[in-house]
Write a protein that holds these residues in place. Structure first.
Motif, PDB file in Angstrom:
ATOM      1  N   SER A 278      47.699  28.464  73.108  1.00 36.31           N
ATOM      2  CA  SER A 278      46.636  27.520  72.748  1.00 36.31           C
ATOM      3  C   SER A 278      46.537  27.300  71.241  1.00 36.31           C
ATOM      4  CB  SER A 278      45.297  28.002  73.309  1.00 36.31           C
ATOM      5  OG  SER A 278      45.004  29.290  72.823  1.00 36.31           O
ATOM      6  N   GLY A 279      47.405  27.902  70.456  1.00 32.98           N
ATOM      7  CA  GLY A 279      47.432  27.686  69.013  1.00 32.98           C
ATOM      8  C   GLY A 279      47.417  28.999  68.252  1.00 32.98           C
ATOM      9  N   PRO A 280      47.778  28.941  66.968  1.00 27.67           N
ATOM     10  CA  PRO A 280      47.825  30.161  66.157  1.00 27.67           C
ATOM     11  C   PRO A 280      46.428  30.720  65.888  1.00 27.67           C
ATOM     12  CG  PRO A 280      48.976  28.351  65.067  1.00 27.67           C
ATOM     13  CD  PRO A 280      48.270  27.781  66.244  1.00 27.67           C
ATOM     14  N   VAL A 281      46.332  32.035  65.830  1.00 28.24           N
ATOM     15  CA  VAL A 281      45.090  32.714  65.487  1.00 28.24           C
ATOM     16  C   VAL A 281      45.397  33.669  64.339  1.00 28.24           C
ATOM     17  CG1 VAL A 281      43.276  34.282  66.294  1.00 28.24           C
ATOM     18  CG2 VAL A 281      44.264  32.581  67.867  1.00 28.24           C
ATOM     19  N   VAL A 282      44.691  33.508  63.222  1.00 20.84           N
ATOM     20  CA  VAL A 282      44.868  34.383  62.064  1.00 20.84           C
ATOM     21  C   VAL A 282      43.621  35.255  61.971  1.00 20.84           C
ATOM     22  CG1 VAL A 282      45.168  34.521  59.565  1.00 20.84           C
ATOM     23  CG2 VAL A 282      46.278  32.682  60.860  1.00 20.84           C
ATOM     24  N   THR A 283      43.807  36.564  61.947  1.00 24.58           N
ATOM     25  CA  THR A 283      42.696  37.503  61.839  1.00 24.58           C
ATOM     26  C   THR A 283      42.872  38.294  60.550  1.00 24.58           C
ATOM     27  OG1 THR A 283      42.576  37.700  64.231  1.00 24.58           O
ATOM     28  CG2 THR A 283      41.518  39.444  62.952  1.00 24.58           C
TER      29      THR A 283
ATOM     30  N   ALA B 295      53.480  37.773  67.535  1.00 25.57           N
ATOM     31  CA  ALA B 295      52.490  38.148  66.544  1.00 25.57           C
ATOM     32  C   ALA B 295      53.109  38.974  65.429  1.00 25.57           C
ATOM     33  CB  ALA B 295      51.351  38.930  67.191  1.00 25.57           C
ATOM     34  N   LEU B 296      52.556  38.816  64.242  1.00 22.36           N
ATOM     35  CA  LEU B 296      52.824  39.690  63.109  1.00 22.36           C
ATOM     36  C   LEU B 296      51.531  40.467  62.883  1.00 22.36           C
ATOM     37  CD1 LEU B 296      54.484  37.156  60.628  1.00 22.36           C
ATOM     38  CD2 LEU B 296      55.642  38.880  62.007  1.00 22.36           C
ATOM     39  N   TYR B 297      51.594  41.757  62.628  1.00 21.74           N
ATOM     40  CA  TYR B 297      50.381  42.542  62.454  1.00 21.74           C
ATOM     41  C   TYR B 297      50.655  43.725  61.549  1.00 21.74           C
ATOM     42  CZ  TYR B 297      52.626  45.577  65.861  1.00 21.74           C
ATOM     43  OH  TYR B 297      53.518  46.396  66.497  1.00 21.74           O
ATOM     44  N   ASP B 298      49.561  44.317  61.065  1.00 21.29           N
ATOM     45  CA  ASP B 298      49.705  45.511  60.241  1.00 21.29           C
ATOM     46  C   ASP B 298      48.736  46.591  60.709  1.00 21.29           C
ATOM     47  OD1 ASP B 298      47.201  44.923  59.217  1.00 21.29           O
ATOM     48  OD2 ASP B 298      47.874  44.552  57.184  1.00 21.29           O
ATOM     49  N   SER B 299      48.684  47.697  59.985  1.00 21.35           N
ATOM     50  CA  SER B 299      47.879  48.840  60.389  1.00 21.35           C
ATOM     51  C   SER B 299      46.389  48.645  60.139  1.00 21.35           C
ATOM     52  CB  SER B 299      48.362  50.098  59.654  1.00 21.35           C
ATOM     53  OG  SER B 299      48.222  49.930  58.254  1.00 21.35           O
ATOM     54  N   ARG B 300      45.979  47.570  59.429  1.00 21.35           N
ATOM     55  CA  ARG B 300      44.562  47.319  59.143  1.00 21.35           C
ATOM     56  C   ARG B 300      43.931  46.342  60.123  1.00 21.35           C
ATOM     57  NH1 ARG B 300      45.893  45.260  53.398  1.00 21.35           N
ATOM     58  NH2 ARG B 300      47.393  44.322  54.787  1.00 21.35           N
ATOM     59  N   GLY B 301      44.689  45.858  61.083  1.00 24.21           N
ATOM     60  CA  GLY B 301      44.140  44.898  62.033  1.00 24.21           C
ATOM     61  C   GLY B 301      44.312  43.455  61.612  1.00 24.21           C
TER      62      GLY B 301
ATOM     63  N   ARG C 111      50.103  49.100  67.390  1.00 24.09           N
ATOM     64  CA  ARG C 111      50.678  48.011  68.173  1.00 24.09           C
ATOM     65  C   ARG C 111      49.595  47.058  68.641  1.00 24.09           C
ATOM     66  NH1 ARG C 111      51.437  46.580  73.313  1.00 24.09           N
ATOM     67  NH2 ARG C 111      50.378  48.399  74.162  1.00 24.09           N
ATOM     68  N   LEU C 112      49.809  45.757  68.456  1.00 25.75           N
ATOM     69  CA  LEU C 112      48.868  44.739  68.911  1.00 25.75           C
ATOM     70  C   LEU C 112      48.923  44.671  70.425  1.00 25.75           C
ATOM     71  CD1 LEU C 112      46.924  42.685  67.676  1.00 25.75           C
ATOM     72  CD2 LEU C 112      48.767  41.021  67.736  1.00 25.75           C
ATOM     73  N   ARG C 113      47.774  44.786  71.065  1.00 26.90           N
ATOM     74  CA  ARG C 113      47.704  44.814  72.524  1.00 26.90           C
ATOM     75  C   ARG C 113      47.092  43.534  73.069  1.00 26.90           C
ATOM     76  NH1 ARG C 113      47.735  49.803  70.666  1.00 26.90           N
ATOM     77  NH2 ARG C 113      48.381  51.567  71.927  1.00 26.90           N
ATOM     78  N   GLY C 114      47.380  43.247  74.332  1.00 23.69           N
ATOM     79  CA  GLY C 114      46.760  42.123  75.013  1.00 23.69           C
ATOM     80  C   GLY C 114      47.431  40.784  74.779  1.00 23.69           C
ATOM     81  N   ILE C 115      48.627  40.789  74.245  1.00 22.88           N
ATOM     82  CA  ILE C 115      49.284  39.497  74.039  1.00 22.88           C
ATOM     83  C   ILE C 115      49.877  39.024  75.366  1.00 22.88           C
ATOM     84  CG2 ILE C 115      49.748  39.978  71.611  1.00 22.88           C
ATOM     85  CD1 ILE C 115      52.638  40.388  72.252  1.00 22.88           C
TER      86      ILE C 115
END
Length: 180
Positions: free
Chosen positions: A124-129, A110-116, A100-104
């Motif tokens: 303040s805008g989209p962030v892609v990691t 957010a969309l996220y997966d098991s690899r981070g 689970r993505l924390r700190g939002i």
């Protein structure tokens, strides 16, 4: 009262008790125990609940239109029981405590997966990691506004000011030296 009437009343009481029990258990939490089967029209999972005492294969997983996932083994599942019957479960929500993505912040999505890897929509805008993984764009990429790229070192190339040299080197294969 006749024995036949008493039997009918007892049968009705059992039926009312069964319906009341079904209504009191509209859903439960479960854990996925195998990787999902994503081959059919509806994704299906295997799950256990009630401290491992109940298990079932081929439980349909529902997603919002436009979203899909392949939940890893051990994913928390919220099962809803159609008509209150435990023989008719359907997954209506999933989550994984480890990934689970924390700190939002409130209002973020957010969309996220098991690899981070994540796409995080913030105020303040989209962030892609990409977490060190390559990003692939299929199709044209159109950007309006400035583009900032590079690692900040001496070999950084400015996308707006970079020019390729002319001559024997094919364009795009060799970065020119300063001033060319």
């Amino acid at each position: 009262m006749s024995a036949a009437l008493e039997a009918r009343i007892a049968a009705l009481e059992r039926r009312v008790a069964e319906l009341t029990r079904r209504q009191s258990v509209p859903g439960t939490l479960a854990k996925s125990t195998l990787a999902p089967n994503d081959a059919g029209a509806v994704q299906q999972v295997q799950a256990t609940w009630e401290a491992g005492y109940s298990s079932r294969d081929n439980i349909d997983v529902l997603y919002h239109y436009g979203f899909s996932a392949a939940p890893p083994i051990g994913t928390d599942l919220h099962l809803a029981f159609i008509d209150g019957s435990k023989s008719k479960p359907v997954v209506v929500a999933t989550g994984h405590q480890t990934y689970r993505l924390r700190g939002i912040s409130s209002g973020d999505v957010a969309l996220y997966d098991s690899r981070g890897v994540s796409i995080w929509l913030t105020a303040s805008g989209p962030v892609v990691t990409c977490n060190g993984l390559p990003m692939t764009v299929n199709g044209d990429l159109r950007v309006t506004g400035q583009v900032f790229a590079g690692y900040g070192g001496a070999d950084q190339v400015g996308l707006q000011t970079h020019k390729h040299g002319t001559g024997s080197a094919a364009a795009g294969t060799v970065a020119p030296t300063a001033g060319t």
